[in-house]
Design a protein around this motif. Structure first.
Motif, mmCIF file in Angstrom:
data_model
loop_
_atom_site.group_PDB
_atom_site.id
_atom_site.type_symbol
_atom_site.label_atom_id
_atom_site.label_comp_id
_atom_site.label_asym_id
_atom_site.label_seq_id
_atom_site.Cartn_x
_atom_site.Cartn_y
_atom_site.Cartn_z
ATOM 1 N N HIS A 50 0.820 -1.216 0.000
ATOM 2 C CA HIS A 50 0.000 0.000 0.000
ATOM 3 C C HIS A 50 0.854 1.266 0.000
ATOM 4 C CE1 HIS A 50 0.677 -0.585 4.324
ATOM 5 N NE2 HIS A 50 0.494 0.708 4.441
ATOM 6 N N LEU A 51 2.124 1.141 0.383
ATOM 7 C CA LEU A 51 3.033 2.282 0.325
ATOM 8 C C LEU A 51 3.818 2.310 -0.985
ATOM 9 C CD1 LEU A 51 4.445 2.185 3.973
ATOM 10 C CD2 LEU A 51 2.616 3.636 3.064
ATOM 11 N N ALA A 52 4.300 1.153 -1.405
ATOM 12 C CA ALA A 52 5.116 1.085 -2.615
ATOM 13 C C ALA A 52 4.276 1.166 -3.895
ATOM 14 C CB ALA A 52 5.937 -0.207 -2.614
ATOM 15 N N PRO A 54 0.544 2.240 -4.264
ATOM 16 C CA PRO A 54 -0.733 2.663 -3.668
ATOM 17 C C PRO A 54 -1.982 2.260 -4.447
ATOM 18 C CG PRO A 54 0.845 4.465 -3.668
ATOM 19 C CD PRO A 54 1.463 3.353 -4.447
#
Length: 173
Positions: A50-52, A54
């Motif tokens: 979800h960070l790398a 999105p």
């Protein structure tokens, strides 16, 4: 038969997985077909998807694939645990793809109540960061979870008692 999903959320150490497993056992005793999905593992990777990535919605993609497989075998009841599922219900329900009935529950517990559980889970030692993250999530969930979500305080309950309350909310017995 329309599918029915029980979403169980709550901070780390509050007893989500334990309650889901107890409910699983109670449903087995009653002969009630169901599936259990531990949502916290659907996108567990490094770097965090979800960070790398999105836009990837990896948890939702994996949930859609898994539930599709269960549905193809005839399952219509799902127990889904995830720390923050109750904050993302629309995307999770959409991923299920079959317009299920939804019962959403937030399990609650104080720092003092979850600390021993976290210590047992981590073989006797937890760092302040883990308890702090759990407390931050508890506050976030408390503030942002809609009033329509059922709340169960697990602090003084045995896992079988939490499961019995969950069972009564679903009417699966």
């Amino acid at each position: 038969m329309r599918s029915h999903v029980l979403f169980i959320s709550g901070r780390s150490g509050v007893g989500k997985s334990t309650a889901a497993l107890q409910l699983h056992e109670q449903l087995i005793e009653r002969g009630v077909p169901h599936a259990v999905i531990e949502g916290d593992y659907l996108d567990l990777a490094h770097p965090a998807p979800h960070l790398a990535f999105p836009a990837a919605n990896l948890a939702e993609q994996n949930l859609a694939a898994m539930w599709g497989a269960y549905r193809s075998l005839g399952y219509r009841r799902l127990i889904y645990t995830n720390t923050a599922a109750v904050l993302t219900l629309p995307s999770l329900v959409a991923a299920l793809g079959d317009d299920p009935l939804v019962t959403a529950v937030l399990l609650c517990g104080s720092d003092e109540e979850v600390r021993p559980r976290l210590e047992r889970r981590n073989h006797g030692a937890i760092d302040a960061d883990l308890l702090g993250r759990s407390a931050l999530m508890a506050n976030l969930l408390d503030e942002q979870v809609p009033a329509s979500v059922h709340r169960i305080d697990t602090g003084q309950l045995q896992p079988s008692e939490v499961a019995a309350q969950l069972l009564s909310l679903t009417d699966w017995a």
